[in-house]
Motif scaffolding. Structure first.
Motif, PDB file in Angstrom:
ATOM      1  N   MET A  79      44.758  43.417  30.344  1.00 19.00           N
ATOM      2  CA  MET A  79      44.855  44.827  30.402  1.00 19.00           C
ATOM      3  C   MET A  79      43.855  45.599  30.746  1.00 19.00           C
ATOM      4  SD  MET A  79      47.942  44.884  29.116  1.00 19.00           S
ATOM      5  CE  MET A  79      48.267  46.733  28.848  1.00 19.00           C
ATOM      6  N   LEU A  80      42.666  45.470  30.613  1.00 19.55           N
ATOM      7  CA  LEU A  80      41.287  46.162  31.120  1.00 19.55           C
ATOM      8  C   LEU A  80      41.341  46.114  32.642  1.00 19.55           C
ATOM      9  CD1 LEU A  80      38.872  48.036  30.358  1.00 19.55           C
ATOM     10  CD2 LEU A  80      37.678  45.855  30.180  1.00 19.55           C
ATOM     11  N   SER A  81      41.482  44.905  33.168  1.00 20.52           N
ATOM     12  CA  SER A  81      41.308  44.645  34.619  1.00 20.52           C
ATOM     13  C   SER A  81      42.468  45.203  35.311  1.00 20.52           C
ATOM     14  CB  SER A  81      41.510  43.290  34.760  1.00 20.52           C
ATOM     15  OG  SER A  81      43.018  42.594  34.534  1.00 20.52           O
ATOM     16  N   VAL A  82      43.877  45.628  34.423  1.00 17.56           N
ATOM     17  CA  VAL A  82      44.820  46.410  35.234  1.00 17.56           C
ATOM     18  C   VAL A  82      44.441  47.762  35.315  1.00 17.56           C
ATOM     19  CG1 VAL A  82      47.161  47.307  34.898  1.00 17.56           C
ATOM     20  CG2 VAL A  82      46.656  44.758  34.587  1.00 17.56           C
ATOM     21  N   ALA A  83      43.660  48.230  34.373  1.00 20.58           N
ATOM     22  CA  ALA A  83      43.212  49.731  34.078  1.00 20.58           C
ATOM     23  C   ALA A  83      42.057  50.153  35.058  1.00 20.58           C
ATOM     24  CB  ALA A  83      43.062  49.950  32.833  1.00 20.58           C
ATOM     25  N   SER A  84      41.767  49.249  35.871  1.00 16.62           N
ATOM     26  CA  SER A  84      40.533  49.434  36.667  1.00 16.62           C
ATOM     27  C   SER A  84      40.750  50.387  37.901  1.00 16.62           C
ATOM     28  CB  SER A  84      39.872  48.180  37.054  1.00 16.62           C
ATOM     29  OG  SER A  84      40.810  47.490  37.895  1.00 16.62           O
ATOM     30  N   HIS A  85      41.905  50.379  38.387  1.00 11.11           N
ATOM     31  CA  HIS A  85      42.600  51.118  39.293  1.00 11.11           C
ATOM     32  C   HIS A  85      41.558  51.046  40.590  1.00 11.11           C
ATOM     33  CE1 HIS A  85      45.748  52.376  36.952  1.00 11.11           C
ATOM     34  NE2 HIS A  85      44.989  53.069  36.091  1.00 11.11           N
ATOM     35  N   GLY A  86      41.179  50.117  41.119  1.00  8.83           N
ATOM     36  CA  GLY A  86      40.350  49.755  42.322  1.00  8.83           C
ATOM     37  C   GLY A  86      38.784  49.512  42.181  1.00  8.83           C
ATOM     38  N   ASP A  87      38.303  49.934  40.725  1.00 11.46           N
ATOM     39  CA  ASP A  87      36.911  50.085  40.300  1.00 11.46           C
ATOM     40  C   ASP A  87      36.638  48.630  40.256  1.00 11.46           C
ATOM     41  OD1 ASP A  87      34.426  50.108  38.890  1.00 11.46           O
ATOM     42  OD2 ASP A  87      35.030  52.115  38.065  1.00 11.46           O
ATOM     43  N   VAL A  88      35.811  48.123  41.049  1.00 10.35           N
ATOM     44  CA  VAL A  88      35.346  46.543  41.182  1.00 10.35           C
ATOM     45  C   VAL A  88      34.566  46.182  39.770  1.00 10.35           C
ATOM     46  CG1 VAL A  88      34.058  44.922  42.205  1.00 10.35           C
ATOM     47  CG2 VAL A  88      35.315  46.577  43.584  1.00 10.35           C
ATOM     48  N   THR A  89      33.799  47.209  39.260  1.00  6.01           N
ATOM     49  CA  THR A  89      33.010  47.040  38.294  1.00  6.01           C
ATOM     50  C   THR A  89      33.866  46.799  36.955  1.00  6.01           C
ATOM     51  OG1 THR A  89      31.000  48.111  38.976  1.00  6.01           O
ATOM     52  CG2 THR A  89      31.049  47.785  36.708  1.00  6.01           C
ATOM     53  N   LEU A  90      34.760  47.791  36.845  1.00  2.00           N
ATOM     54  CA  LEU A  90      35.679  47.750  35.632  1.00  2.00           C
ATOM     55  C   LEU A  90      36.608  46.608  35.691  1.00  2.00           C
ATOM     56  CD1 LEU A  90      36.760  49.095  33.037  1.00  2.00           C
ATOM     57  CD2 LEU A  90      38.314  50.415  34.303  1.00  2.00           C
ATOM     58  N   ILE A 124      44.803  33.720  36.007  1.00  2.00           N
ATOM     59  CA  ILE A 124      43.595  34.042  36.409  1.00  2.00           C
ATOM     60  C   ILE A 124      43.163  33.000  37.355  1.00  2.00           C
ATOM     61  CG2 ILE A 124      41.385  33.823  35.845  1.00  2.00           C
ATOM     62  CD1 ILE A 124      42.279  36.419  34.840  1.00  2.00           C
ATOM     63  N   SER A 125      43.499  31.675  37.419  1.00  2.00           N
ATOM     64  CA  SER A 125      42.969  30.698  38.481  1.00  2.00           C
ATOM     65  C   SER A 125      43.422  30.989  40.066  1.00  2.00           C
ATOM     66  CB  SER A 125      43.371  29.230  37.963  1.00  2.00           C
ATOM     67  OG  SER A 125      42.904  29.083  36.742  1.00  2.00           O
ATOM     68  N   PHE A 126      44.978  31.128  39.757  1.00  4.17           N
ATOM     69  CA  PHE A 126      45.431  31.217  41.163  1.00  4.17           C
ATOM     70  C   PHE A 126      45.300  32.476  41.872  1.00  4.17           C
ATOM     71  CE2 PHE A 126      48.199  27.778  39.707  1.00  4.17           C
ATOM     72  CZ  PHE A 126      48.047  27.088  40.612  1.00  4.17           C
ATOM     73  N   TRP A 127      45.282  33.612  40.969  1.00  2.00           N
ATOM     74  CA  TRP A 127      45.184  35.211  41.718  1.00  2.00           C
ATOM     75  C   TRP A 127      43.892  35.879  41.486  1.00  2.00           C
ATOM     76  CZ3 TRP A 127      49.101  36.910  44.458  1.00  2.00           C
ATOM     77  CH2 TRP A 127      50.408  36.109  44.401  1.00  2.00           C
ATOM     78  N   LEU A 128      42.817  35.292  40.784  1.00  2.00           N
ATOM     79  CA  LEU A 128      41.500  35.688  40.828  1.00  2.00           C
ATOM     80  C   LEU A 128      40.957  36.063  42.052  1.00  2.00           C
ATOM     81  CD1 LEU A 128      39.016  36.678  38.914  1.00  2.00           C
ATOM     82  CD2 LEU A 128      38.350  34.416  39.073  1.00  2.00           C
ATOM     83  N   PRO A 129      40.959  35.394  43.267  1.00  2.00           N
ATOM     84  CA  PRO A 129      40.490  35.682  44.198  1.00  2.00           C
ATOM     85  C   PRO A 129      41.084  36.880  44.971  1.00  2.00           C
ATOM     86  CG  PRO A 129      40.833  33.400  44.383  1.00  2.00           C
ATOM     87  CD  PRO A 129      41.191  34.007  43.011  1.00  2.00           C
ATOM     88  N   SER A 130      42.546  36.840  44.828  1.00  2.00           N
ATOM     89  CA  SER A 130      43.380  38.127  45.330  1.00  2.00           C
ATOM     90  C   SER A 130      43.030  39.225  44.632  1.00  2.00           C
ATOM     91  CB  SER A 130      44.809  37.573  45.334  1.00  2.00           C
ATOM     92  OG  SER A 130      44.999  36.552  46.096  1.00  2.00           O
ATOM     93  N   ILE A 131      42.975  39.174  43.372  1.00  2.56           N
ATOM     94  CA  ILE A 131      42.740  40.289  42.614  1.00  2.56           C
ATOM     95  C   ILE A 131      41.438  41.215  42.999  1.00  2.56           C
ATOM     96  CG2 ILE A 131      42.254  41.170  40.181  1.00  2.56           C
ATOM     97  CD1 ILE A 131      44.137  39.075  38.886  1.00  2.56           C
ATOM     98  N   ILE A 132      40.203  40.335  43.115  1.00  4.64           N
ATOM     99  CA  ILE A 132      39.023  40.720  43.610  1.00  4.64           C
ATOM    100  C   ILE A 132      39.109  41.353  44.704  1.00  4.64           C
ATOM    101  CG2 ILE A 132      36.826  39.935  44.181  1.00  4.64           C
ATOM    102  CD1 ILE A 132      36.855  37.946  41.914  1.00  4.64           C
ATOM    103  N   LYS A 133      39.897  40.772  45.597  1.00  6.59           N
ATOM    104  CA  LYS A 133      40.201  41.207  47.172  1.00  6.59           C
ATOM    105  C   LYS A 133      40.805  42.597  47.081  1.00  6.59           C
ATOM    106  CE  LYS A 133      42.205  40.043  51.522  1.00  6.59           C
ATOM    107  NZ  LYS A 133      42.865  39.158  52.501  1.00  6.59           N
ATOM    108  N   ALA A 134      41.815  42.899  46.216  1.00  4.38           N
ATOM    109  CA  ALA A 134      42.481  44.227  45.974  1.00  4.38           C
ATOM    110  C   ALA A 134      41.709  44.933  45.418  1.00  4.38           C
ATOM    111  CB  ALA A 134      43.725  43.654  44.991  1.00  4.38           C
ATOM    112  N   ALA A 135      40.578  44.525  44.674  1.00  2.00           N
ATOM    113  CA  ALA A 135      39.704  45.739  43.976  1.00  2.00           C
ATOM    114  C   ALA A 135      38.713  46.264  45.007  1.00  2.00           C
ATOM    115  CB  ALA A 135      38.882  45.137  42.833  1.00  2.00           C
ATOM    116  N   GLY A 136      38.840  45.537  46.453  1.00  2.00           N
ATOM    117  CA  GLY A 136      37.980  46.275  47.492  1.00  2.00           C
ATOM    118  C   GLY A 136      36.977  45.491  48.151  1.00  2.00           C
ATOM    119  N   VAL A 137      36.767  44.255  47.558  1.00  5.29           N
ATOM    120  CA  VAL A 137      35.827  43.142  47.989  1.00  5.29           C
ATOM    121  C   VAL A 137      36.477  42.400  49.333  1.00  5.29           C
ATOM    122  CG1 VAL A 137      34.498  41.311  47.769  1.00  5.29           C
ATOM    123  CG2 VAL A 137      34.776  42.983  45.936  1.00  5.29           C
ATOM    124  N   LYS A 138      36.006  42.292  50.541  1.00  7.30           N
ATOM    125  CA  LYS A 138      36.742  41.773  51.529  1.00  7.30           C
ATOM    126  C   LYS A 138      36.214  40.353  52.157  1.00  7.30           C
ATOM    127  CE  LYS A 138      39.064  45.413  51.841  1.00  7.30           C
ATOM    128  NZ  LYS A 138      40.758  45.211  51.080  1.00  7.30           N
TER     129      LYS A 138
END
Length: 438
Positions: free
Chosen positions: A333-344, A270-284
């Motif tokens: 697992m829920l975050s993986v299932a979000s498929h680009g949905d930032v809220t989920l 979570i710590s190392f990849w949280l910024p990248s995961i949020i970016k991948a969800a569409g936040v720039k």
């Protein structure tokens, strides 16, 4: 206050007089230790935010960056046990100050990295410099708090991890976005400088302010020092203090090390990849990413505090710990299932952070319940150093997986599986290691 004015409490007894004494201890120690761990955790995970710019500037692949981020923990692993044994012998004040000053200077020096090799070298040295800080504080708290009070104190100290995320995310985003080009330096270079130098200043404050043991605390009355000493002595009578070699062969210690490896895999993922995961969800925007990253950590603080209170109240640690780990796995697992949905994605990451963070103060109630003295110094350091190898493996493996699949999904599945394995293993820890007497 005379000695006669304080009742003779058994270890862990709760009454108004004892509560007042431990509240006084808490206000003296916890704020400083909390601040120290905030800068420690910022210096450890700011590499995740620096990745947003540093990777492109230096043309590092995800695997190279993950290896550099994780090699910190190789140095950490090699020097952890010796460092904690030295702390037990020479005292927390001078040793923690030494740790903080050296790692602060090295962290700031990361701004001059220009190649994979220099990145690897300074990350290794940074881990070696910081080795002993966290287990040293966990050991230090056993000098001041009996078991029935230590969970809450530990949770307040560990709250620095999510607070580092709450404060560090927006601060890191602001530095990256607003400081780029100042004095000819990139934003990521300013990030390492501005988050490294405060550690040096805090190290000097530790040298001046911290007391090694209860007997050194002139801000306590003789009666208050005697009350705490009796509580600690009563607890120590029920602990084992084998030789350090005996700790290395203790099955419960190694089982707890495996559990901790699983839990910290989730934390560092979570710590190392949280910024990248949020970016991948569409936040720039870097600042927007920083602000959103504060949300999971905020809820993590709340979950951690209440889980620790519940565990202390019931003097039960295994099931509390396992529950937090399973909740963390569900969130991933829920975050993986979000498929680009930032809220989920944010809902899943928030649930994951709540579950993962709530395991840590509860977890440390287990080894400190049956190890004392030099055995505690070695055992705590062994568990922490082995567990923190996940800080090397988790970022690196996720980086490899992302390079191969162009997605972090499989890496997060791996972390969820490790959390479930940890939840199962912790239930096999002997009950005697997890239920200190009041």
């Amino acid at each position: 206050m005379s000695t006669s004015t304080i009742a003779q409490p058994c270890e862990g007894r709760f009454d108004s007089t004892s509560d007042a004494v431990y509240r006084k201890v808490g206000w003296r120690l916890i704020p400083l230790l909390f601040l120290c761990y905030i800068v420690a955790y910022l210096d450890r995970v700011n590499v995740g935010f620096a990745k947003l710019q540093m990777q492109g500037d230096l043309r590092f692949s995800d695997a190279v960056y993950g290896l550099g981020a994780g090699i910190f923990f190789i140095g950490y692993f090699l020097f952890e046990v010796p460092s904690n044994v030295v702390l037990h012998r020479v005292g927390a004040r001078r040793w923690i100050a030494r740790i903080m000053i050296t790692w602060g200077l090295l962290s700031a020096g990361t701004m001059f990295v220009g190649s994979p090799l220099s990145f690897y070298v300074i990350r290794f040295l940074l881990g070696a410099a910081e080795a002993g800080f966290f287990p040293g504080i966990i050991l230090y708290l056993t000098y001041w708090y009996p078991a029935a009070r230590r969970g809450k104190a530990t949770s307040l100290f560990l709250a620095a991890i999510p607070f580092a995320g709450i404060l560090g995310g927006p601060f890191s985003g602001w530095i990256l976005q607003g400081m780029g080009g100042v004095n000819g330096w990139a934003g990521w270079q300013w990030l390492f400088l501005l988050q490294g130098l405060p550690t040096v200043a805090l190290g000097l404050i530790v040298w001046r302010y911290l007391d090694d043991r209860v007997k050194d605390a002139r801000w306590l009355t003789p009666a208050e020092r005697e009350l705490i000493a009796r509580d600690i002595a009563a607890e120590a009578a029920g602990k084992s203090e084998p030789r350090i070699a005996g700790v290395l062969g203790n099955g419960r210690v190694w089982l707890l090390a495996l559990v901790y490896f699983a839990y910290t895999s989730g934390l560092y993922g979570i710590s190392f990849w949280l910024p990248s995961i949020i970016k991948a969800a569409g936040v720039k925007g870097a600042l927007d990413i920083g602000l959103l990253s504060a949300i999971p950590w905020t809820f993590g603080v709340i979950a951690m505090y209440f889980m620790a209170r519940s565990a202390d109240r019931h003097l039960e640690y295994r099931w509390h710990s396992a529950t937090g780990a399973v909740v963390g796995a569900i969130g991933l697992m829920l975050s993986v299932a979000s498929h680009g949905d930032v809220t989920l994605a944010m809902a899943g990451l928030t649930l994951a952070t709540m579950g993962i963070m709530s395991t840590f103060p509860v977890f440390w109630g287990m080894p400190t319940a049956f190890l004392g003295g030099a055995a505690a110094a070695a055992g705590i350091a062994l568990i922490n150093s082995f567990g923190n190898l996940s800080g090397f493996s988790a970022p690196y493996l996720i980086g490899l997986i992302k390079d191969a699949t162009q997605s972090t999904d499989a890496g997060l599945h791996m972390l969820a599986a490790l959390l479930v394995i940890g939840a199962v293993l912790v239930l096999f820890v002997g009950r005697g290691a997890t239920s200190p007497k009041r």
